[in-house]
Design a protein around this motif. Structure first.
Motif, PDB file in Angstrom:
ATOM      1  N   MET A   1       0.801  -1.214   0.000  1.00 30.37           N
ATOM      2  CA  MET A   1       0.000   0.000   0.000  1.00 30.37           C
ATOM      3  C   MET A   1       0.844   1.280   0.000  1.00 30.37           C
ATOM      4  O   MET A   1       0.469   2.261  -0.665  1.00 30.37           O
ATOM      5  N   PRO A   2       1.980   1.345   0.710  1.00 31.45           N
ATOM      6  CA  PRO A   2       2.814   2.535   0.590  1.00 31.45           C
ATOM      7  C   PRO A   2       3.252   2.796  -0.848  1.00 31.45           C
ATOM      8  O   PRO A   2       3.325   3.952  -1.275  1.00 31.45           O
ATOM      9  N   LYS A   3       3.533   1.732  -1.606  1.00 23.77           N
ATOM     10  CA  LYS A   3       3.920   1.901  -3.003  1.00 23.77           C
ATOM     11  C   LYS A   3       2.756   2.447  -3.817  1.00 23.77           C
ATOM     12  O   LYS A   3       2.944   3.269  -4.728  1.00 23.77           O
ATOM     13  N   TRP A   4       1.543   1.982  -3.513  1.00 21.98           N
ATOM     14  CA  TRP A   4       0.366   2.494  -4.227  1.00 21.98           C
ATOM     15  C   TRP A   4       0.221   3.992  -3.961  1.00 21.98           C
ATOM     16  O   TRP A   4      -0.013   4.774  -4.889  1.00 21.98           O
ATOM     17  N   ALA A   5       0.332   4.386  -2.707  1.00 21.79           N
ATOM     18  CA  ALA A   5       0.178   5.801  -2.356  1.00 21.79           C
ATOM     19  C   ALA A   5       1.216   6.652  -3.069  1.00 21.79           C
ATOM     20  O   ALA A   5       0.908   7.725  -3.613  1.00 21.79           O
ATOM     21  N   GLU A   6       2.450   6.175  -3.091  1.00 19.81           N
ATOM     22  CA  GLU A   6       3.530   6.939  -3.707  1.00 19.81           C
ATOM     23  C   GLU A   6       3.338   7.062  -5.218  1.00 19.81           C
ATOM     24  O   GLU A   6       3.683   8.079  -5.821  1.00 19.81           O
ATOM     25  N   HIS A   7       2.744   6.045  -5.815  1.00 18.01           N
ATOM     26  CA  HIS A   7       2.590   6.029  -7.272  1.00 18.01           C
ATOM     27  C   HIS A   7       1.313   6.723  -7.744  1.00 18.01           C
ATOM     28  O   HIS A   7       1.309   7.381  -8.792  1.00 18.01           O
ATOM     29  N   TYR A   8       0.219   6.588  -6.971  1.00 21.59           N
ATOM     30  CA  TYR A   8      -1.083   7.042  -7.455  1.00 21.59           C
ATOM     31  C   TYR A   8      -1.693   8.199  -6.670  1.00 21.59           C
ATOM     32  O   TYR A   8      -2.416   9.021  -7.230  1.00 21.59           O
ATOM     33  N   ARG A   9      -1.450   8.256  -5.364  1.00 23.78           N
ATOM     34  CA  ARG A   9      -2.198   9.211  -4.534  1.00 23.78           C
ATOM     35  C   ARG A   9      -1.792  10.644  -4.820  1.00 23.78           C
ATOM     36  O   ARG A   9      -0.611  10.986  -4.818  1.00 23.78           O
ATOM     37  N   LYS A  10      -2.796  11.478  -5.014  1.00 24.16           N
ATOM     38  CA  LYS A  10      -2.583  12.914  -5.209  1.00 24.16           C
ATOM     39  C   LYS A  10      -3.318  13.653  -4.089  1.00 24.16           C
ATOM     40  O   LYS A  10      -4.454  13.319  -3.748  1.00 24.16           O
ATOM     41  N   LEU A  11      -2.672  14.648  -3.524  1.00 21.31           N
ATOM     42  CA  LEU A  11      -3.268  15.471  -2.488  1.00 21.31           C
ATOM     43  C   LEU A  11      -3.652  16.819  -3.075  1.00 21.31           C
ATOM     44  O   LEU A  11      -2.862  17.436  -3.795  1.00 21.31           O
ATOM     45  N   LYS A  12      -4.857  17.257  -2.770  1.00 22.72           N
ATOM     46  CA  LYS A  12      -5.341  18.534  -3.285  1.00 22.72           C
ATOM     47  C   LYS A  12      -5.908  19.350  -2.146  1.00 22.72           C
ATOM     48  O   LYS A  12      -6.909  18.972  -1.535  1.00 22.72           O
ATOM     49  N   ASN A  13      -5.252  20.438  -1.822  1.00 18.63           N
ATOM     50  CA  ASN A  13      -5.684  21.328  -0.745  1.00 18.63           C
ATOM     51  C   ASN A  13      -5.799  22.748  -1.290  1.00 18.63           C
ATOM     52  O   ASN A  13      -4.889  23.568  -1.139  1.00 18.63           O
ATOM     53  N   PRO A  14      -6.913  23.061  -1.964  1.00 22.84           N
ATOM     54  CA  PRO A  14      -7.036  24.361  -2.630  1.00 22.84           C
ATOM     55  C   PRO A  14      -7.021  25.546  -1.680  1.00 22.84           C
ATOM     56  O   PRO A  14      -6.713  26.661  -2.082  1.00 22.84           O
ATOM     57  N   LYS A  15      -7.340  25.322  -0.400  1.00 20.05           N
ATOM     58  CA  LYS A  15      -7.391  26.428   0.554  1.00 20.05           C
ATOM     59  C   LYS A  15      -6.149  26.509   1.432  1.00 20.05           C
ATOM     60  O   LYS A  15      -6.143  27.167   2.466  1.00 20.05           O
ATOM     61  N   GLY A  16      -5.104  25.855   1.018  1.00 22.14           N
ATOM     62  CA  GLY A  16      -3.858  25.902   1.786  1.00 22.14           C
ATOM     63  C   GLY A  16      -3.355  24.509   2.090  1.00 22.14           C
ATOM     64  O   GLY A  16      -4.077  23.528   2.002  1.00 22.14           O
ATOM     65  N   GLY A  17      -2.095  24.412   2.459  1.00 14.75           N
ATOM     66  CA  GLY A  17      -1.504  23.113   2.710  1.00 14.75           C
ATOM     67  C   GLY A  17      -0.875  22.545   1.447  1.00 14.75           C
ATOM     68  O   GLY A  17      -0.970  23.123   0.367  1.00 14.75           O
ATOM     69  N   TYR A  18      -0.255  21.405   1.591  1.00 12.81           N
ATOM     70  CA  TYR A  18       0.468  20.788   0.479  1.00 12.81           C
ATOM     71  C   TYR A  18      -0.489  20.196  -0.541  1.00 12.81           C
ATOM     72  O   TYR A  18      -1.437  19.495  -0.201  1.00 12.81           O
TER      73      TYR A  18
ATOM     74  N   HIS B   1      -9.017  10.828  -8.728  1.00 10.62           N
ATOM     75  CA  HIS B   1      -8.194   9.702  -9.156  1.00 10.62           C
ATOM     76  C   HIS B   1      -8.938   8.885 -10.206  1.00 10.62           C
ATOM     77  O   HIS B   1      -9.920   8.200  -9.899  1.00 10.62           O
ATOM     78  N   ARG B   2      -8.469   8.961 -11.425  1.00 14.83           N
ATOM     79  CA  ARG B   2      -9.130   8.275 -12.533  1.00 14.83           C
ATOM     80  C   ARG B   2      -9.186   6.767 -12.309  1.00 14.83           C
ATOM     81  O   ARG B   2     -10.167   6.117 -12.675  1.00 14.83           O
ATOM     82  N   VAL B   3      -8.153   6.196 -11.677  1.00 10.78           N
ATOM     83  CA  VAL B   3      -8.119   4.746 -11.467  1.00 10.78           C
ATOM     84  C   VAL B   3      -9.258   4.290 -10.549  1.00 10.78           C
ATOM     85  O   VAL B   3      -9.672   3.125 -10.603  1.00 10.78           O
ATOM     86  N   LEU B   4      -9.757   5.200  -9.713  1.00  5.05           N
ATOM     87  CA  LEU B   4     -10.889   4.858  -8.843  1.00  5.05           C
ATOM     88  C   LEU B   4     -12.223   5.072  -9.562  1.00  5.05           C
ATOM     89  O   LEU B   4     -13.142   4.259  -9.436  1.00  5.05           O
ATOM     90  N   LYS B   5     -12.330   6.151 -10.312  1.00  3.02           N
ATOM     91  CA  LYS B   5     -13.563   6.433 -11.042  1.00  3.02           C
ATOM     92  C   LYS B   5     -13.860   5.332 -12.050  1.00  3.02           C
ATOM     93  O   LYS B   5     -15.021   4.970 -12.269  1.00  3.02           O
ATOM     94  N   GLU B   6     -12.823   4.794 -12.645  1.00  7.16           N
ATOM     95  CA  GLU B   6     -13.008   3.723 -13.625  1.00  7.16           C
ATOM     96  C   GLU B   6     -13.527   2.437 -12.995  1.00  7.16           C
ATOM     97  O   GLU B   6     -14.109   1.597 -13.690  1.00  7.16           O
ATOM     98  N   LYS B   7     -13.316   2.276 -11.705  1.00  4.62           N
ATOM     99  CA  LYS B   7     -13.758   1.061 -11.013  1.00  4.62           C
ATOM    100  C   LYS B   7     -15.213   1.135 -10.545  1.00  4.62           C
ATOM    101  O   LYS B   7     -15.796   0.121 -10.184  1.00  4.62           O
TER     102      LYS B   7
END
Length: 281
Positions: free
Chosen positions: A1-18, A99-105
């Motif tokens: 799972m750490p490899k999945w997060a590193e490869h696929y996970r995107k973080l979006k914080n439009p109001k601040g943060g990383y 995440h497109r890989v989730l929407k496709e599922k």
């Protein structure tokens, strides 16, 4: 799972943060809990820590990786109905949309995408709150109990949420997995503290940012912990648990960290000498 997060996970914080791709170097303390959730020999992972320390992101990564790579029926339980609805709208649905890989599922049709149930290829994701009827007639191998210490200790006279979830997992013995995450909020050391205490009390030591050596904090208690990791066999279950302390409460142990005895005095001494030299000029 750490490899999945590193490869696929995107973080979006439009109001601040990383915002950007998942980076383990930002929160390295989250790697081991994710590894534990990926370990087939571990059936229960407990995580205790302060607010906004990444507990929910571990669960979200687990949920998303399951949808994408290992479809398995999944149950998420929040402390009450309103919090569950908010969690789905605020955390789960944006995660899918980003995440497109989730929407496709996700399966087509309105019945596949609602607050209480989301249907993916080979997987049902059920979202409940701690009421006895919500656990009934819902066999599920994997479950996440979030903000566990805000749950009732006894749900409708039927036991704890953990025991009720375990009852839903009996037909999947050997393949069941549970993630329990919470900040400590119960008096007397119950709830998430009791789950963590079931471990062997191995400690996760942190690295001093000044001296670069490994150290343990001088005070370990239920309210101020850096991390406490544990593996054990309990009732034929392998349990992994960790406690995380807020960074503001980290303190060096005088006889354990070089910088407290040597580096800090040197830095102070250099500062005094510099000030004296400036004054003399």
């Amino acid at each position: 799972m750490p490899k999945w997060a590193e490869h696929y996970r995107k973080l979006k914080n439009p109001k601040g943060g990383y915002s950007g791709p998942w980076r383990h170097d930002i929160a390295p303390h989250l790697i081991e809990p994710m590894n534990a959730l990926s370990d087939p020999s571990v059936s229960l992972v407990g995580l205790q820590g302060p607010a906004q320390s990444g507990k929910s992101d571990i669960g979200l990564n687990w949920w998303a990786a399951t949808i994408h790579q290992q479809p398995t029926d999944f149950m998420i339980c929040q402390p009450d109905k309103a919090m569950m609805q908010d969690f789905v709208v605020r955390r789960l649905e944006p995660l899918i949309d980003q995440h497109r890989v989730l929407k496709e599922k996700m399966l087509p049709g309105g019945s596949s995408d609602n607050i209480f149930l989301k249907r993916f290829k080979g997987m049902l994701s059920t979202h409940i709150w701690p009421v006895g009827a919500q656990f009934r007639a819902r066999p599920v191998p994997w479950g996440w109990l979030d903000d566990y210490d805000d749950f009732p200790e006894d749900i409708d006279g039927q036991g704890s949420a953990l025991s009720l979830l375990e009852g839903r997992q009996t037909t999947f013995e050997g393949a069941e997995k549970t993630y329990v995450s919470s900040s400590p909020a119960r008096d007397g050391g119950g709830g998430i503290e009791a789950i963590c205490e079931a471990g062997s009390n191995e400690r996760f030591h942190w690295r001093c940012l000044i001296a670069a050596n490994i150290f343990r904090p001088s005070s370990i208690s239920s309210s101020s912990l850096i991390a406490k990791a544990a593996w054990m066999m309990l009732n034929a279950r392998r349990i992994w648990s960790v406690r995380i302390m807020a960074a503001s409460s980290i303190r060096h142990t005088k006889d354990r960290c070089f910088c407290r005895r040597w580096l800090y005095p040197i830095m102070v001494g250099c500062s005094l000498i510099k000030n004296l030299a400036t004054t003399a000029r």
